[in-house]
Design a protein around this motif. Structure first.
Motif, PDB file in Angstrom:
ATOM      1  N   LEU A 168      93.529 -14.541  29.151  1.00  0.00           N
ATOM      2  CA  LEU A 168      94.836 -14.468  28.506  1.00  0.00           C
ATOM      3  C   LEU A 168      95.886 -14.186  29.574  1.00  0.00           C
ATOM      4  N   ASN A 169      96.867 -15.058  29.673  1.00  0.00           N
ATOM      5  CA  ASN A 169      97.917 -14.901  30.685  1.00  0.00           C
ATOM      6  C   ASN A 169      97.301 -14.743  32.082  1.00  0.00           C
ATOM      7  N   GLN A 170      96.244 -15.514  32.316  1.00  0.00           N
ATOM      8  CA  GLN A 170      95.532 -15.509  33.602  1.00  0.00           C
ATOM      9  C   GLN A 170      94.887 -14.164  33.924  1.00  0.00           C
ATOM     10  N   GLU A 171      94.686 -13.336  32.903  1.00  0.00           N
ATOM     11  CA  GLU A 171      94.034 -12.048  33.083  1.00  0.00           C
ATOM     12  C   GLU A 171      92.694 -12.044  32.357  1.00  0.00           C
ATOM     13  N   PRO A 172      91.671 -11.364  32.920  1.00  0.00           N
ATOM     14  CA  PRO A 172      90.338 -11.358  32.296  1.00  0.00           C
ATOM     15  C   PRO A 172      90.246 -10.346  31.146  1.00  0.00           C
ATOM     16  N   PHE A 173      89.882 -10.854  29.975  1.00  0.00           N
ATOM     17  CA  PHE A 173      89.681 -10.016  28.796  1.00  0.00           C
ATOM     18  C   PHE A 173      88.317 -10.314  28.191  1.00  0.00           C
TER      19      PHE A 173
ATOM     20  N   GLU B 154      86.347  -9.818   9.680  1.00  0.00           N
ATOM     21  CA  GLU B 154      86.251 -10.262  11.078  1.00  0.00           C
ATOM     22  C   GLU B 154      87.148  -9.429  11.996  1.00  0.00           C
ATOM     23  N   HIS B 155      87.165  -8.149  11.764  1.00  0.00           N
ATOM     24  CA  HIS B 155      87.938  -7.210  12.571  1.00  0.00           C
ATOM     25  C   HIS B 155      87.407  -7.215  14.009  1.00  0.00           C
ATOM     26  N   PHE B 156      88.260  -7.563  14.959  1.00  0.00           N
ATOM     27  CA  PHE B 156      87.821  -7.667  16.350  1.00  0.00           C
ATOM     28  C   PHE B 156      88.628  -6.758  17.260  1.00  0.00           C
ATOM     29  N   VAL B 157      88.110  -6.583  18.458  1.00  0.00           N
ATOM     30  CA  VAL B 157      88.798  -5.862  19.526  1.00  0.00           C
ATOM     31  C   VAL B 157      88.797  -6.750  20.753  1.00  0.00           C
ATOM     32  N   ILE B 158      89.920  -6.832  21.433  1.00  0.00           N
ATOM     33  CA  ILE B 158      90.016  -7.537  22.716  1.00  0.00           C
ATOM     34  C   ILE B 158      90.448  -6.516  23.763  1.00  0.00           C
ATOM     35  N   PHE B 159      89.729  -6.462  24.857  1.00  0.00           N
ATOM     36  CA  PHE B 159      90.034  -5.446  25.866  1.00  0.00           C
ATOM     37  C   PHE B 159      90.014  -6.046  27.256  1.00  0.00           C
ATOM     38  N   HIS B 160      90.822  -5.471  28.118  1.00  0.00           N
ATOM     39  CA  HIS B 160      90.895  -5.944  29.498  1.00  0.00           C
ATOM     40  C   HIS B 160      89.594  -5.630  30.223  1.00  0.00           C
ATOM     41  N   ARG B 161      89.251  -6.489  31.166  1.00  0.00           N
ATOM     42  CA  ARG B 161      88.013  -6.282  31.937  1.00  0.00           C
ATOM     43  C   ARG B 161      88.031  -4.943  32.665  1.00  0.00           C
ATOM     44  N   ASP B 162      89.199  -4.540  33.147  1.00  0.00           N
ATOM     45  CA  ASP B 162      89.308  -3.305  33.926  1.00  0.00           C
ATOM     46  C   ASP B 162      89.754  -2.154  33.026  1.00  0.00           C
ATOM     47  N   HIS B 163      89.332  -0.973  33.382  1.00  0.00           N
ATOM     48  CA  HIS B 163      89.693   0.230  32.627  1.00  0.00           C
ATOM     49  C   HIS B 163      91.087   0.670  33.062  1.00  0.00           C
ATOM     50  N   ILE B 164      92.105  -0.020  32.501  1.00  0.00           N
ATOM     51  CA  ILE B 164      93.496   0.264  32.831  1.00  0.00           C
ATOM     52  C   ILE B 164      94.205   0.727  31.560  1.00  0.00           C
ATOM     53  N   PRO B 165      95.242   1.559  31.680  1.00  0.00           N
ATOM     54  CA  PRO B 165      95.867   2.152  30.494  1.00  0.00           C
ATOM     55  C   PRO B 165      96.671   1.153  29.670  1.00  0.00           C
TER      56      PRO B 165
ATOM     57  N   THR C 182     102.283  -8.557  27.479  1.00  0.00           N
ATOM     58  CA  THR C 182     101.571  -8.428  26.202  1.00  0.00           C
ATOM     59  C   THR C 182     101.877  -9.618  25.300  1.00  0.00           C
ATOM     60  N   PHE C 183     103.142 -10.012  25.232  1.00  0.00           N
ATOM     61  CA  PHE C 183     103.526 -11.121  24.363  1.00  0.00           C
ATOM     62  C   PHE C 183     103.001 -12.461  24.901  1.00  0.00           C
ATOM     63  N   LYS C 184     102.932 -12.598  26.212  1.00  0.00           N
ATOM     64  CA  LYS C 184     102.326 -13.803  26.793  1.00  0.00           C
ATOM     65  C   LYS C 184     100.847 -13.872  26.438  1.00  0.00           C
ATOM     66  N   GLU C 185     100.176 -12.724  26.488  1.00  0.00           N
ATOM     67  CA  GLU C 185      98.754 -12.673  26.125  1.00  0.00           C
ATOM     68  C   GLU C 185      98.553 -12.991  24.645  1.00  0.00           C
ATOM     69  N   PHE C 186      99.468 -12.521  23.805  1.00  0.00           N
ATOM     70  CA  PHE C 186      99.398 -12.849  22.382  1.00  0.00           C
ATOM     71  C   PHE C 186      99.516 -14.358  22.168  1.00  0.00           C
TER      72      PHE C 186
ATOM     73  N   GLU D 292      93.708   5.050  27.169  1.00  0.00           N
ATOM     74  CA  GLU D 292      93.367   4.854  28.578  1.00  0.00           C
ATOM     75  C   GLU D 292      92.826   3.460  28.870  1.00  0.00           C
ATOM     76  N   HIS D 293      92.619   2.626  27.833  1.00  0.00           N
ATOM     77  CA  HIS D 293      92.110   1.266  28.079  1.00  0.00           C
ATOM     78  C   HIS D 293      92.973   0.253  27.338  1.00  0.00           C
ATOM     79  N   TYR D 294      93.466  -0.715  28.077  1.00  0.00           N
ATOM     80  CA  TYR D 294      94.349  -1.759  27.544  1.00  0.00           C
ATOM     81  C   TYR D 294      93.560  -2.649  26.593  1.00  0.00           C
ATOM     82  N   HIS D 295      93.997  -2.688  25.317  1.00  0.00           N
ATOM     83  CA  HIS D 295      93.242  -3.468  24.342  1.00  0.00           C
ATOM     84  C   HIS D 295      94.110  -3.831  23.145  1.00  0.00           C
TER      85      HIS D 295
END
Length: 519
Positions: free
Chosen positions: A208-213, A225-236, A243-247, A274-277
């Motif tokens: 998403l937006n060239q970032e790994p999720f 079908e409640h889901f969670v999408i989270f960034h590969r890295d543990h970033i806040p 965020t809107f580009k990723e959406f 503490e984790h971007y999701h």
């Protein structure tokens, strides 16, 4: 072999048949998986006659098999106390579920041949069948809907939700590995010291937006079908233009889902700051159906419409087909809100305490593809300021509602889905019993200082007074659930940064500040 071993072996064969029938593995894998399961179960296979034909019974869910296996295993090994039942079941199912690389390959193969909606649904079914989503526990959730002035509100009482948990970015991670409940390292993790086992957990990488999720379904399952999408890295958590580009990238990939994010500040944020999701799922909820009551345009964004939504919280809706312009306008609104303040009505964008500056304004966004094909983004305005009179938050559930829910209201609550703590169920049942006795007087109820029902004393008194004055009352259960829904609406109103009951506190002020023009 003991009788418990015989029964355990029979259930092992049933589990193998279940996995084979649901395509978790191929026939060539049978011996390997049987031996792996036997090792976990400490089950000797030397003198057993291995079944070449599996049981003919049809089993839609593996839960009963797994429950039986746990019971027989504990009976056979009386000192078996090293693992909880959930950990034991997770380990057994983790043996059946394909390895992560195979799950990922199947997902994208289905997506390329049939589309992402089929791919996500197959992955969803696999998450159910693997017991990662504990549907039997979810069926224990108490839930109902109630029609209000804001649409149909859904109330859920969830046993997995505790009464109160602190949410602050200042809290350090309580562990090193995995750092939190949604880190990618949870895949296959065995659990420890109360931390849940995740042998049967699988995730799908997306960009998403060239970032790994990573994409996964939530074991909480608050809606379809409640889901969670989270960034590969543990970033806040951080709500920004990215965020809107990723959406937008997400909706291009999965237009059959909506996506939202909790705010990125304590008090108005989520449980894992503490984790971007993000979170999302399938369905249309009260906020989605809420109407725009004031329409606006912005001269710099001619292809996008805007409006104030009729909702207990302050919500600005922008809508259009031009995704780049939508991102730019959403980012503009976010930037303008970050710095907006009006001292007369108590909105401050930042305050300083002991030389440290705290920022208070943020947004919780929700995006979806509308029925007309346009992208709809709801921007929920939040402010997390506190003072001596409101230590839990000025724009937060107020103390008169804390006996129902003291936790922060996240994006799921903001959609019109109340996520209430599990303990409330037994409290509600007891309150219904009290109201069932028509002759009951509040003065006759004896509360002791340790009784859980004591926190509801004021509400019970109000219910008795109101209930007894109704000539032909509904059943107490109907009445109490109705009143609980009113409580939830009030919680949303408490969180509203522009409260309609106070003079000059209106969302129109901010719209003018942000350069919008009223139609």
């Amino acid at each position: 072999m003991s009788s418990y071993s015989d029964r355990l072996y029979f259930e092992l064969e049933r589990l193998l048949y279940f996995g084979l029938r649901n395509q978790f593995f191929e026939m060539e894998d049978i011996d390997y998986i049987r031996n792996t399961l036997a090792d976990i179960l400490h089950l000797e296979l030397d003198n057993l006659q291995i079944n070449c034909e599996f049981p003919e019974e049809s089993c839609e869910r593996a839960t009963a098999i797994l429950e039986n296996m746990y019971y027989y295993h504990c009976k056979r090994e009386l000192n078996y106390t090293l693992e909880t039942k959930d950990t034991f079941i997770s380990k057994l199912m983790g043996t059946l579920v394909p390895r992560p690389s195979e799950v990922i390959r199947r997902f994208w193969d289905t997506a390329s041949m049939k589309g992402t909606e089929d791919a996500t649904y197959e992955f969803y079914l696999a998450s159910l069948l693997s017991n990662y989503i504990r549907i039997e526990q979810i069926r224990d959730y108490e839930s109902w809907t109630y029609e209000t002035d804001y649409g149909e509100i859904k109330i859920t009482i969830n046993p997995s939700v505790s009464e109160y948990r602190e949410n602050t970015r200042d809290l350090k991670c309580f562990r090193e590995y995995p750092k939190c409940y949604i880190c990618k390292e949870n895949v296959g993790y065995s659990g420890d010291n109360g931390y849940p086992a995740r042998h049967n957990h699988r995730i799908i990488p997306i960009l998403l937006n060239q970032e790994p999720f990573y994409f996964q379904f939530s074991p909480q399952h608050y809606f379809s079908e409640h889901f969670v999408i989270f960034h590969r890295d543990h970033i806040p958590m951080e709500i920004s233009g990215d965020t809107f580009k990723e959406f937008m990238d997400f909706l291009a990939l999965f237009p059959h889902y909506f996506i939202g994010a909790n705010a990125d500040l304590p008090i108005v944020g989520g449980s894992i700051l503490e984790h971007y999701h993000f979170q999302g799922g399938k369905g249309t909820f009260a906020l989605n159906k809420a109407q725009v009551i004031d329409e606006y345009t912005h001269p710099d964004y001619p292809c996008t419409t805007a409006g104030i939504v009729k909702w207990p919280m302050s919500v600005i809706r922008i809508e259009g087909m031009d995704r780049e312009e939508l991102v730019d306008l959403a980012s503009w609104v976010l930037d303008k809100w970050r710095t907006f303040q009006d001292a007369k009505v108590g909105i401050f964008s930042s305050t300083s305490t002991e030389g440290k500056t705290g920022f208070h304004n943020t947004i919780s966004p929700v995006a979806r593809v509308g029925d007309n094909g346009k992208i709809v983004i709801d921007l929920i305005l939040r402010n997390n300021r506190t003072d001596n009179n409101h230590p839990h938050g000025i724009f937060h559930t107020q103390p008169r509602q804390h006996h129902i829910k003291k936790n922060v209201l996240g994006v799921i609550d903001a959609l019109g889905i109340a996520v209430l703590p599990g303990k409330l169920k037994q409290d509600i049942d007891r309150i219904i019993d009290i109201l069932t006795v028509r002759s009951c007087q509040f003065e006759d109820i004896e509360f002791n200082s340790s009784e859980d029902l004591l926190i509801h004393a004021q509400w019970i008194e109000e219910l008795i007074t109101k209930y007894k004055n109704i000539p032909c009352p509904a059943k107490p259960e109907v009445y109490v659930k109705q009143e609980l829904c009113h409580k939830f609406i009030q919680m949303l109103c408490d969180s509203n940064v522009f409260r309609f009951d106070q003079e000059n506190r209106t969302p129109q002020q901010f719209m003018t500040h942000a350069g919008f023009q009223h139609l």
